[in-house]
Scaffold this motif. Structure first.
Motif, PDB file in Angstrom:
ATOM      1  N   ASN A 173       2.661   1.312  11.368  1.00  0.00           N
ATOM      2  CA  ASN A 173       1.693   0.632  10.556  1.00  0.00           C
ATOM      3  C   ASN A 173       2.216  -0.802   9.871  1.00  0.00           C
ATOM      4  OD1 ASN A 173       0.454   3.108  11.002  1.00  0.00           O
ATOM      5  ND2 ASN A 173       1.157   4.083   8.974  1.00  0.00           N
ATOM      6  N   VAL A 174       1.130  -1.587   9.760  1.00  0.00           N
ATOM      7  CA  VAL A 174       1.401  -2.647   9.083  1.00  0.00           C
ATOM      8  C   VAL A 174       0.740  -2.634   7.804  1.00  0.00           C
ATOM      9  CG1 VAL A 174       0.788  -5.208   9.129  1.00  0.00           C
ATOM     10  CG2 VAL A 174       1.376  -4.115  11.345  1.00  0.00           C
ATOM     11  N   SER A 175       1.268  -2.963   6.682  1.00  0.00           N
ATOM     12  CA  SER A 175       1.025  -2.858   5.508  1.00  0.00           C
ATOM     13  C   SER A 175       1.385  -3.971   4.563  1.00  0.00           C
ATOM     14  CB  SER A 175       1.438  -1.393   4.773  1.00  0.00           C
ATOM     15  OG  SER A 175       1.335  -0.615   5.507  1.00  0.00           O
ATOM     16  N   LEU A 176       0.563  -4.723   3.996  1.00  0.00           N
ATOM     17  CA  LEU A 176       0.871  -5.845   3.173  1.00  0.00           C
ATOM     18  C   LEU A 176       0.200  -5.756   1.913  1.00  0.00           C
ATOM     19  CD1 LEU A 176      -0.094  -8.534   5.832  1.00  0.00           C
ATOM     20  CD2 LEU A 176       2.037  -7.459   5.669  1.00  0.00           C
ATOM     21  N   PHE A 177       1.107  -5.904   0.654  1.00  0.00           N
ATOM     22  CA  PHE A 177       0.497  -5.788  -0.520  1.00  0.00           C
ATOM     23  C   PHE A 177       0.802  -7.083  -1.555  1.00  0.00           C
ATOM     24  CE2 PHE A 177       1.055  -1.375   1.115  1.00  0.00           C
ATOM     25  CZ  PHE A 177      -0.053  -0.817   0.969  1.00  0.00           C
ATOM     26  N   ALA A 178       0.149  -7.319  -2.339  1.00  0.00           N
ATOM     27  CA  ALA A 178       0.356  -8.306  -3.387  1.00  0.00           C
ATOM     28  C   ALA A 178      -0.108  -8.285  -4.506  1.00  0.00           C
ATOM     29  CB  ALA A 178      -0.349  -9.818  -2.550  1.00  0.00           C
ATOM     30  N   PHE A 180      -4.559  -5.810  -0.571  1.00  0.00           N
ATOM     31  CA  PHE A 180      -3.733  -5.148   0.517  1.00  0.00           C
ATOM     32  C   PHE A 180      -4.391  -5.511   1.712  1.00  0.00           C
ATOM     33  CE2 PHE A 180      -7.513  -2.426  -0.667  1.00  0.00           C
ATOM     34  CZ  PHE A 180      -7.970  -1.988   0.674  1.00  0.00           C
ATOM     35  N   PHE A 181      -3.458  -5.210   2.799  1.00  0.00           N
ATOM     36  CA  PHE A 181      -4.137  -5.185   4.174  1.00  0.00           C
ATOM     37  C   PHE A 181      -3.206  -4.001   5.075  1.00  0.00           C
ATOM     38  CE2 PHE A 181      -3.451  -6.423   8.751  1.00  0.00           C
ATOM     39  CZ  PHE A 181      -4.548  -6.724   8.895  1.00  0.00           C
ATOM     40  N   VAL A 182      -4.235  -3.344   5.464  1.00  0.00           N
ATOM     41  CA  VAL A 182      -3.337  -2.426   6.390  1.00  0.00           C
ATOM     42  C   VAL A 182      -3.897  -2.005   7.849  1.00  0.00           C
ATOM     43  CG1 VAL A 182      -3.058   0.442   6.330  1.00  0.00           C
ATOM     44  CG2 VAL A 182      -3.019  -0.751   4.041  1.00  0.00           C
ATOM     45  N   HIS A 183      -3.020  -1.936   8.709  1.00  0.00           N
ATOM     46  CA  HIS A 183      -3.260  -1.820  10.063  1.00  0.00           C
ATOM     47  C   HIS A 183      -2.571  -1.018  10.828  1.00  0.00           C
ATOM     48  CE1 HIS A 183      -3.950  -4.174  14.330  1.00  0.00           C
ATOM     49  NE2 HIS A 183      -4.492  -3.015  14.172  1.00  0.00           N
ATOM     50  N   PRO A 184      -3.081   0.385  10.736  1.00  0.00           N
ATOM     51  CA  PRO A 184      -2.626   1.587  11.539  1.00  0.00           C
ATOM     52  C   PRO A 184      -2.212   1.243  12.814  1.00  0.00           C
ATOM     53  CG  PRO A 184      -4.464   2.347  10.238  1.00  0.00           C
ATOM     54  CD  PRO A 184      -4.467   0.889  10.026  1.00  0.00           C
ATOM     55  N   ASN A 185      -0.880   1.462  13.157  1.00  0.00           N
ATOM     56  CA  ASN A 185      -0.345   1.304  14.568  1.00  0.00           C
ATOM     57  C   ASN A 185      -0.627  -0.133  15.124  1.00  0.00           C
ATOM     58  OD1 ASN A 185       0.383   3.908  14.738  1.00  0.00           O
ATOM     59  ND2 ASN A 185      -1.752   4.663  15.254  1.00  0.00           N
ATOM     60  N   GLY A 186      -0.501  -0.948  14.034  1.00  0.00           N
ATOM     61  CA  GLY A 186      -0.771  -2.358  14.175  1.00  0.00           C
ATOM     62  C   GLY A 186       0.433  -3.013  15.145  1.00  0.00           C
TER      63      GLY A 186
END
Length: 415
Positions: A290-295, A267-273
């Motif tokens: 929020n930026v939220s990436l999952f794989a 995952f990669f999470v960037h609140p208010n990115g």
């Protein structure tokens, strides 16, 4: 025009006739300076270069309307990696170099931005136990997927899948963040997690407009308190042979020297990115998203017999949320599937070996109806494993009005 293409192909096949195997398939890499008799205190240097000739099968034009040459050259990477340990409990890693030096980025006196060396990695780490380490600095302990942590020394394909470096230039410095990390293993489960500062600059320099799509420059717009931190992690379970996690760089193909089957999630999470404007032109109202990436991914590499043949296969599904209808360059809110497979032909390790491969990716975006598709077909020729390698690849990329067709020849040596 076609004559140049024939010359490029001729160079590739003729190269095998004039290059002898170096006889070092078991080369461990790097010049090692030992500071004590048993070598536990040391400094190791590794250097590599990748040089490309790229032939564009499509006509392109410059800003003045002149047709571009279809054949161009690229110093894709020139790097030096150093790591030193004077005590088993701590280590420092330093990695510097340049990328993609072309005729467009050359400068008359070598002082232009595109000509400059810069630090890719500089971090210090401390072993808190036999299997667990913490550290900090400019580092490459990324989340999301295996390819977001890909080594550039031993890729199966000509280069990494571009969209799998999931935040490059948006919130980091060339896929590296400045922060702290922890890595280690619980038996067959390996992990890496990190808390980082988001970069205050971004390739996405757009300004959010009322009712428009998100733009990825939250820290610049909203400040470090609300949008200054990113969080990442990647976890993979090693069912067969255990991979090393001494350094963060994931191997692309082992050429059958190991038997690997790993399943991973990250995952990669960037609140208010990202930022959207929910107001009007006269009264803008900026809001963070929020930026939220999952794989989820899987990697398999194994010998197929005693004759030196081997298979390498990889597949990933990635869910990308960069904010409302985000679409910038290769990145966008939506989903991605990607995979590649390679087959190392039988042969002796000390002689030239060939590895044909194919790759395919499909990327959907919420902002548009079109999907981006990428197809690569190529072959690696190993003169001395990954230490001396030629790669020939045809790549097609299709998206909207883009239909790019390029044939590339790359020579790589690392010592």
């Amino acid at each position: 025009m076609r004559k140049q293409l024939l010359i490029l192909l001729g160079i590739f096949f003729a190269s095998f006739q004039c290059m002898n195997a170096q006889g070092s398939p078991d080369y461990s890499g790097g010049l090692k300076f030992k500071f004590n008799e048993d070598g536990s205190k040391y400094l190791r240097l590794i250097s590599w270069a990748q040089v490309q000739a790229n032939y564009n099968l499509d006509e392109t034009f410059d800003a003045n309307g002149n047709e571009n040459s279809p054949l161009n050259f690229n110093l894709r990477r020139a790097r030096v990696l150093m790591f030193a340990q004077i005590n088993k409990d701590f280590m420092i890693v330093t990695h510097f170099g340049l990328n993609s030096l072309t005729s467009a980025t050359l400068s008359p006196t070598g002082t232009g931005d595109g000509s400059q060396l810069f630090f890719h990695d500089v971090w210090a780490q401390y072993n808190i136990s036999a299997n667990h380490t913490v550290g900090g600095g400019l580092h490459y302990f990324n989340g999301v997927s295996r390819l977001n942590n890909q080594s550039t020394l031993n890729m199966l394909t000509l280069d990494n899948h571009r969209q799998s470096w999931s935040t490059i230039g948006l919130t980091d410095q060339f896929a590296r963040h400045l922060g702290v990390f922890a890595k280690g293993s619980f038996e067959k489960l390996q992990y890496r997690v990190a808390i980082n500062d988001a970069s205050s600059s971004s390739l996405d320099a757009r300004t959010a407009i009322p009712g428009g799509e998100a733009v990825y420059n939250g820290r610049t717009t909203l400040g470090s308190k609300d949008a200054g931190k990113t969080f990442a992690g990647y976890f993979d379970y090693n069912f067969l042979d255990q991979e090393s996690n001494f350094l963060p760089y994931k191997v692309g193909t082992y050429l059958g020297t190991k038997k690997i089957f790993n399943v991973g999630a990250g995952f990669f999470v960037h609140p208010n990115g990202s930022v959207i404007d929910t107001g009007t032109e006269l009264a803008p109202e900026l809001k963070g998203e929020n930026v939220s990436l999952f794989a989820l991914d899987a990697f398999y590499d194994a010998p197929l017999g005693e004759d030196g043949s081997a298979i390498t296969a990889y597949a990933v599904f990635q869910s990308n949320d960069y904010g409302k209808d985000y679409l910038f360059s290769a990145y966008g809110t939506g989903s991605m599937v990607y995979g590649h497979v390679g087959y190392a032909l039988k042969g002796e390790a000390t002689k030239t070996r060939f590895q044909p491969y194919i790759s395919y990716g499909s990327h959907s975006y919420d902002a548009v109806d079109d999907n981006r598709s990428t197809l690569g077909v190529g072959v690696n020729a190993f003169m001395s494993g990954h230490n001396s390698k030629l790669t020939l690849e045809y790549k097609n990329e299709s998206f909207g009005t883009i239909d790019s067709n390029v044939i590339s020849l790359q020579a790589m040596i690392y010592l």
